[in-house]
Design a protein around this motif. Sequence first.
Motif, mmCIF file in Angstrom:
data_model
loop_
_atom_site.group_PDB
_atom_site.id
_atom_site.type_symbol
_atom_site.label_atom_id
_atom_site.label_comp_id
_atom_site.label_asym_id
_atom_site.label_seq_id
_atom_site.Cartn_x
_atom_site.Cartn_y
_atom_site.Cartn_z
ATOM 1 N N CYS A 23 0.842 -1.203 0.000
ATOM 2 C CA CYS A 23 0.000 0.000 0.000
ATOM 3 C C CYS A 23 0.875 1.249 0.000
ATOM 4 O O CYS A 23 1.837 1.342 0.774
ATOM 5 N N PRO A 24 0.578 2.227 -0.826
ATOM 6 C CA PRO A 24 1.331 3.478 -0.785
ATOM 7 C C PRO A 24 1.167 4.138 0.583
ATOM 8 O O PRO A 24 0.139 3.974 1.257
ATOM 9 N N PRO A 25 2.184 4.858 1.031
ATOM 10 C CA PRO A 25 2.056 5.538 2.326
ATOM 11 C C PRO A 25 0.945 6.574 2.281
ATOM 12 O O PRO A 25 0.606 7.085 1.202
ATOM 13 N N PRO A 26 0.370 6.916 3.434
ATOM 14 C CA PRO A 26 -0.698 7.931 3.453
ATOM 15 C C PRO A 26 -0.205 9.252 2.912
ATOM 16 O O PRO A 26 0.943 9.656 3.128
ATOM 17 N N ALA A 27 -1.073 9.924 2.176
ATOM 18 C CA ALA A 27 -0.717 11.235 1.633
ATOM 19 C C ALA A 27 -0.505 12.213 2.777
ATOM 20 O O ALA A 27 -1.230 12.193 3.781
ATOM 21 N N ARG A 28 0.487 13.069 2.622
ATOM 22 C CA ARG A 28 0.820 14.032 3.658
ATOM 23 C C ARG A 28 0.366 15.431 3.245
ATOM 24 O O ARG A 28 0.416 15.795 2.087
ATOM 25 N N SER A 29 -0.059 16.165 4.259
ATOM 26 C CA SER A 29 -0.510 17.522 4.000
ATOM 27 C C SER A 29 0.672 18.407 3.634
ATOM 28 O O SER A 29 1.753 18.306 4.218
ATOM 29 N N ALA A 30 0.453 19.292 2.664
ATOM 30 C CA ALA A 30 1.520 20.190 2.235
ATOM 31 C C ALA A 30 1.837 21.252 3.277
ATOM 32 O O ALA A 30 2.916 21.831 3.273
ATOM 33 N N THR A 31 0.918 21.512 4.183
ATOM 34 C CA THR A 31 1.120 22.571 5.186
ATOM 35 C C THR A 31 1.688 22.041 6.484
ATOM 36 O O THR A 31 2.574 22.643 7.080
ATOM 37 N N THR A 32 1.185 20.884 6.949
ATOM 38 C CA THR A 32 1.621 20.354 8.241
ATOM 39 C C THR A 32 2.638 19.241 8.109
ATOM 40 O O THR A 32 3.366 18.947 9.054
ATOM 41 N N GLY A 33 2.689 18.571 6.961
ATOM 42 C CA GLY A 33 3.592 17.446 6.805
ATOM 43 C C GLY A 33 3.097 16.179 7.445
ATOM 44 O O GLY A 33 3.776 15.151 7.422
ATOM 45 N N ARG A 34 1.887 16.200 8.031
ATOM 46 C CA ARG A 34 1.332 15.015 8.689
ATOM 47 C C ARG A 34 0.477 14.236 7.699
ATOM 48 O O ARG A 34 0.000 14.792 6.709
ATOM 49 N N PRO A 35 0.255 12.944 7.993
ATOM 50 C CA PRO A 35 -0.625 12.171 7.107
ATOM 51 C C PRO A 35 -1.987 12.803 7.015
ATOM 52 O O PRO A 35 -2.571 13.220 8.030
ATOM 53 N N ARG A 36 -2.496 12.898 5.819
ATOM 54 C CA ARG A 36 -3.794 13.527 5.599
ATOM 55 C C ARG A 36 -4.897 12.547 5.962
ATOM 56 O O ARG A 36 -4.871 11.389 5.559
ATOM 57 N N ALA A 37 -5.865 13.038 6.718
ATOM 58 C CA ALA A 37 -6.970 12.178 7.145
ATOM 59 C C ALA A 37 -7.864 11.848 5.965
ATOM 60 O O ALA A 37 -7.964 12.601 4.988
ATOM 61 N N ALA A 38 -8.497 10.689 6.066
ATOM 62 C CA ALA A 38 -9.432 10.294 5.016
ATOM 63 C C ALA A 38 -10.606 11.250 4.999
ATOM 64 O O ALA A 38 -10.993 11.787 6.041
ATOM 65 N N PRO A 39 -11.206 11.515 3.843
ATOM 66 C CA PRO A 39 -12.322 12.453 3.784
ATOM 67 C C PRO A 39 -13.501 11.952 4.594
ATOM 68 O O PRO A 39 -13.826 10.765 4.593
ATOM 69 N N ALA A 40 -14.133 12.894 5.316
ATOM 70 C CA ALA A 40 -15.285 12.536 6.147
ATOM 71 C C ALA A 40 -16.477 12.250 5.266
ATOM 72 O O ALA A 40 -16.659 12.834 4.197
#
Length: 268
Positions: free
Chosen positions: A245-262
């Motif tokens: 599985c590809p790693p979770p996408a990271r936010s461009a602003t925080t660098g943290r893994p981007r949460a799945a859309p609600a």
Amino acid sequence: MAADEEQGRMQRAMFDRESGPGAPDDVPAGRGGARGRAAARGRTAPPARGAEQEREPPSRTAARPVRPVPAGTGRDSGPVECMERLGASAVRLAWAAAVLGAEAAPSLAADVAALGPREAAEARARLAAARVLTGGEEGRPLRFSHPLTATAVHRSIPPALRVAFHGQAAAVVAGAGRGPRAAARHLLEVHPEGDPTVVATLREAAAEYLGADAPEEARRCLERALREPPGPVERAAVLHELDRCPPPARSATTGRPRAAPARVLGRQ
């Protein structure tokens, strides 16, 4: 001599006039005014003007009228309270519809709620009349009148019953041939029990998510499969699939893994 006697009579007359009849000799006349003389005689003088108001202030509550609460306001106007007045079968059907979401076909909702066809139809009619649920005609999915209503109903389910409803929903949608992804959505909400069938369903759902370019959803299914937990052979396979599985996408602003859309309950 005569002048002294006359002066004594005048003094006694003045004393009797000041003290009044029946006044005790040890209370000086004229001290304390009318209240002092009345207390000396064993009586209570009328209170001075304004004294009662200082001692007992008027009640503001008594002077304020009590206004009735209009019907349909407060907690009674909420969709959950309205639903609860429709009976236990209506509550169970609404819970099942909230758990199933977009897959809430009338027959599936009735199976999750453990209601017979007639009982489910009557409950659906009451919920429709109360404007809690819509749809259901000719097999159309059940829909809540508003997304906030769906959220409120889902949150009103007691936690233990919510888990049980998701487990029942997973079995119902799988038995109806809705596919592993439809079942996995509910399996993510149930407690791990070491069931190999759950592990297999979650792995199949992960494979479908990867094929649909949804790696985050695939990772969620595989991580949940590890918590079931699988047997030793299946565990190695799940770990291998997780590595793919590809790693979770990271936010461009925080660098943290981007949460799945609600997701809004009742929609996909």
